[in-house]
Write a protein that holds these residues in place. Structure first.
Motif, PDB file in Angstrom:
ATOM      1  N   ARG A  97       0.821  -1.207   0.000  1.00  0.00           N
ATOM      2  CA  ARG A  97       0.000   0.000   0.000  1.00  0.00           C
ATOM      3  C   ARG A  97       0.862   1.266   0.000  1.00  0.00           C
ATOM      4  N   TRP A  98       0.315   2.320  -0.628  1.00  0.00           N
ATOM      5  CA  TRP A  98       0.893   3.641  -0.509  1.00  0.00           C
ATOM      6  C   TRP A  98       0.466   4.246   0.824  1.00  0.00           C
ATOM      7  N   HIS A  99       1.076   5.346   1.200  1.00  0.00           N
ATOM      8  CA  HIS A  99       0.773   5.941   2.500  1.00  0.00           C
ATOM      9  C   HIS A  99      -0.655   6.464   2.615  1.00  0.00           C
ATOM     10  N   ASP A 100      -1.350   6.648   1.487  1.00  0.00           N
ATOM     11  CA  ASP A 100      -2.751   7.064   1.545  1.00  0.00           C
ATOM     12  C   ASP A 100      -3.706   5.882   1.557  1.00  0.00           C
ATOM     13  N   TYR A 120       2.296   1.201   8.261  1.00  0.00           N
ATOM     14  CA  TYR A 120       3.148   0.691   7.176  1.00  0.00           C
ATOM     15  C   TYR A 120       2.767  -0.747   6.846  1.00  0.00           C
ATOM     16  N   TRP A 121       2.467  -0.982   5.609  1.00  0.00           N
ATOM     17  CA  TRP A 121       1.959  -2.277   5.157  1.00  0.00           C
ATOM     18  C   TRP A 121       2.966  -3.413   5.351  1.00  0.00           C
ATOM     19  N   GLY A 122       4.270  -3.093   5.251  1.00  0.00           N
ATOM     20  CA  GLY A 122       5.275  -4.157   5.235  1.00  0.00           C
ATOM     21  C   GLY A 122       5.997  -4.382   6.542  1.00  0.00           C
ATOM     22  N   LYS A 123       5.476  -3.859   7.665  1.00  0.00           N
ATOM     23  CA  LYS A 123       6.231  -3.921   8.916  1.00  0.00           C
ATOM     24  C   LYS A 123       6.444  -5.352   9.419  1.00  0.00           C
ATOM     25  N   ASP A 124       5.615  -6.299   9.017  1.00  0.00           N
ATOM     26  CA  ASP A 124       5.755  -7.674   9.496  1.00  0.00           C
ATOM     27  C   ASP A 124       6.432  -8.602   8.504  1.00  0.00           C
ATOM     28  N   LEU A 125       6.897  -8.065   7.368  1.00  0.00           N
ATOM     29  CA  LEU A 125       7.607  -8.904   6.398  1.00  0.00           C
ATOM     30  C   LEU A 125       8.894  -9.445   7.015  1.00  0.00           C
ATOM     31  N   ASN A 126       9.295 -10.635   6.594  1.00  0.00           N
ATOM     32  CA  ASN A 126      10.526 -11.225   7.143  1.00  0.00           C
ATOM     33  C   ASN A 126      11.754 -10.352   6.875  1.00  0.00           C
ATOM     34  N   VAL A 127      11.778  -9.648   5.756  1.00  0.00           N
ATOM     35  CA  VAL A 127      12.928  -8.786   5.453  1.00  0.00           C
ATOM     36  C   VAL A 127      12.931  -7.519   6.300  1.00  0.00           C
TER      37      VAL A 127
END
Length: 612
Positions: free
Chosen positions: A129-132, A243-250
């Protein structure tokens, strides 16, 4: 130096990806790519090994930057881009700092390509996702690529082999290349920034100018958003809580600070004083004298300032830095003249008097890596060079490259006098002579003069003694320091200089970027990284062989051959380097006990100690 660009894409049916004809069965989707060996982390890995998964979150990281900025738009080659924007924008893939040239899914969850590397497809994550709150789409990726190659000549050249970019599914993008078996092409299109098409094209019904500089708070998809802008003075980024990606393994154990602020300073000494006062948390020292003599203030002597000298960052990179003559100027066209310029540089004296013996002299375009040539060529390297015999300097086969030694413990002045005599002899061979103490063209009487253009004053103390040595042999050299970074960048881009002090960083997987550094196609292109204007058919051929090296052994041999040819032309007066970082930071920030093997992990995996 890795060049970050942007991606193109392909259009197809709604139900399945169309495979280019003649390539057989569809390749399998992968979670990662690696140019050297296999990816370290298997599919479904929990986290990167070097992060602290329990790192506390919070606090403000105060950093500094030099000079100024006047744009937040990363696409056009215009203006001075603000630092820190990598916190806002993301790429399809992201690298790990404990591997060489390995990338893992970020905006993209998977990648695939055929055995001949003639195309590559990326599949976006459904929740990106974008910030909006809008979804990151395949259209965004295509648009980002198209705008980049349209408005940035350097990126256009770098992506010249991408002939088609299409949306090939609801979340799939395919890049098609005009050549096969170039293993790096799938990787480099995955490393480019993706921007939100809708934000740039719809500002209350009016499109924003993607081809111009801007100080609007641009929108991205990354872990931070822009919180505050003081044009030319400071930038503040705050964590995007959604933030959409905060739980990604990277991303586990990363992005631990709530806010990151960059304050700009026009003077490096004033910047250091701000660090000493506690207004800046982290300092990378670039001056040997200051590192040796200026850390006697209370915070440092009492242990509140921590100093380290890790070599991690340099394990994965090589470097060439030095004085670069502009070959577009007729006076620098003769290699004997360029070689003579090296004889006037006295590294040994500067290392002793200015650098406290801390530096090493650079003698390779790939210094510090396994790609650096040495001795005489043999084996595969010799075979490659033999195929170019007659097109490259004969010295490649007979004489190992060595820099002149400008001083020794016994008699520094005698050694330098001998070097200057050799420089005069080389000028004479090139058609110059001394008349009334001035080096002049023997036919026209025109004096040999030039200007060294510097970006700020820090290298002035290196350039001035060099200029004085040249004046001893009748070469009239002036040193011009530009305090306005944007003015320097404009002159660099337009090639409006005689000589500059600059350089190139090299990765442990040299490839397509070599054409940007040394290729004829980049020589006269404004804004390219071919600063000196190198244009040589044999070098072009070697650069192409580097990109198509079939395995690691052949890559090493080919790059070493390229190194030898570049050195034999004396395109640069190499200076010096240090193969470890000099870090100083306040004790309220810290990092994992083991830093990533090939990096510092800063600021991504560091954290604020006060939250422990």
């Amino acid at each position: 130096m890795t060049i970050r660009l942007f991606p193109p894409l392909a259009v197809l049916a709604m139900t399945m990806l169309a495979i280019p004809p003649g390539l057989g069965a569809e390749p399998e989707w992968r979670h990662a790519t690696a140019l050297v060996g296999e990816p370290k982390y298997a599919e479904g890995f929990e986290r990167l090994d070097y992060v602290n998964p329990n790192a506390p979150k919070g606090g403000t990281l105060n950093l500094s930057a030099s000079d100024s900025f006047d744009t937040l738009n990363p696409i056009p080659a215009k203006g001075d881009l603000a630092v820190g924007l990598e916190l806002v924008f993301e790429t399809l893939m992201t690298s790990s700092e404990d591997e060489i040239a390995a990338n893992y899914g970020l905006l993209a969850e998977a990648v695939r390509f055929p055995e001949d590397y003639s195309w590559v497809s990326y599949r976006l994550r459904e929740n990106a996702r974008w910030h909006d709150g809008e979804a990151v789409t395949a259209e965004d990726v295509v648009w980002s690529f198209e705008q980049t190659v349209a408005h940035n000549p350097q990126r256009e050249f770098y992506y010249r082999h991408v002939v088609k970019a299409e949306k090939t599914g609801p979340r799939e993008i395919t890049f098609t290349f005009d050549e096969k078996n170039n293993k790096e092409l799938p990787k480099i299109v995955g490393e480019l920034l993706i921007l939100p098409k809708h934000w740039w094209e719809d500002a209350e019904g009016e499109p924003r100018a993607i081809d111009e500089t801007t100080l609007l708070p641009v929108m991205g998809s990354g872990p931070y958003r822009i919180a505050n802008i003081r044009p030319g003075e400071s930038m503040t980024y705050e964590k995007a809580d959604d933030y959409w990606g905060k739980d990604l393994n990277v991303n586990v154990g990363r992005h631990n600070f709530d806010r990151v602020t960059y304050t700009y300073f026009g003077d490096r000494n004033v910047e250091f004083e701000a660090f000493k006062a506690g207004d800046v948390d982290f300092w990378r020292e670039n001056e040997a004298k200051r590192w040796a003599n200026s850390y006697d203030f209370p915070a440092a002597t009492e242990g509140r300032i921590i100093r380290e000298e890790p070599e991690n960052l340099y394990r994965s990179s090589g470097v060439l830095v030095g004085f670069i003559p502009n070959l577009r100027r007729e006076k620098f066209s003769d290699p004997r003249v360029r070689r003579a310029l090296n004889y006037a540089y006295n590294f040994e004296e500067q290392n002793k008097n200015l650098f406290f013996g801390a530096y090493q002299r650079i003698d390779s375009f790939f210094y510090g890596t396994e790609f650096a040539s040495s001795g005489l060529p043999e084996g595969k390297e010799l075979e490659i060079l033999e195929s170019l015999r007659g097109q490259i300097p004969e010295s490649v086969f007979t004489t190992p490259y060595e820099n002149p030694v400008g001083g020794n413990e016994r008699d520094v002045q005698a050694n330098m006098r001998a070097n200057l005599r050799e420089a005069i002899s080389l000028f004479r061979e090139a058609g110059y002579e001394l008349r009334d103490g001035r080096m002049v063209n023997a036919k026209t009487g025109e004096p040999f003069t030039f200007e060294i253009l510097l970006n700020g004053a820090i290298i002035e103390k290196v350039a001035l003694p060099y200029a004085e040595n040249l004046k001893r042999i009748g070469v009239d050299v002036s040193v011009r320091v530009l305090s306005d970074s944007s003015q320097y960048q404009n002159r660099l881009r337009s090639r409006d200089f005689d000589m500059i002090y600059f350089g190139w960083s090299q990765s442990m997987s040299p490839g397509n970027e070599q054409a940007e550094y040394w290729g004829s196609g980049a020589a006269d292109r404004e804004g390219s990284a071919n600063y000196g204007g190198i244009a040589d058919p044999a070098i072009d051929q070697l650069v192409k062989q580097v990109a198509f090296a079939e395995d690691r052994e052949m890559l090493i041999a080919t790059v070493r051959a390229l190194d030898r040819v570049l050195l034999a032309h004396h395109f640069v007066v190499p200076t010096y380097t240090l193969r470890n970082s000099r870090l100083a930071y306040w004790d309220h920030i810290t990092h994992p006990e083991e830093l990533p093997y090939y990096g510092l992990g800063f600021p991504d995996v560091w954290w604020f100690k006060g939250n422990e």
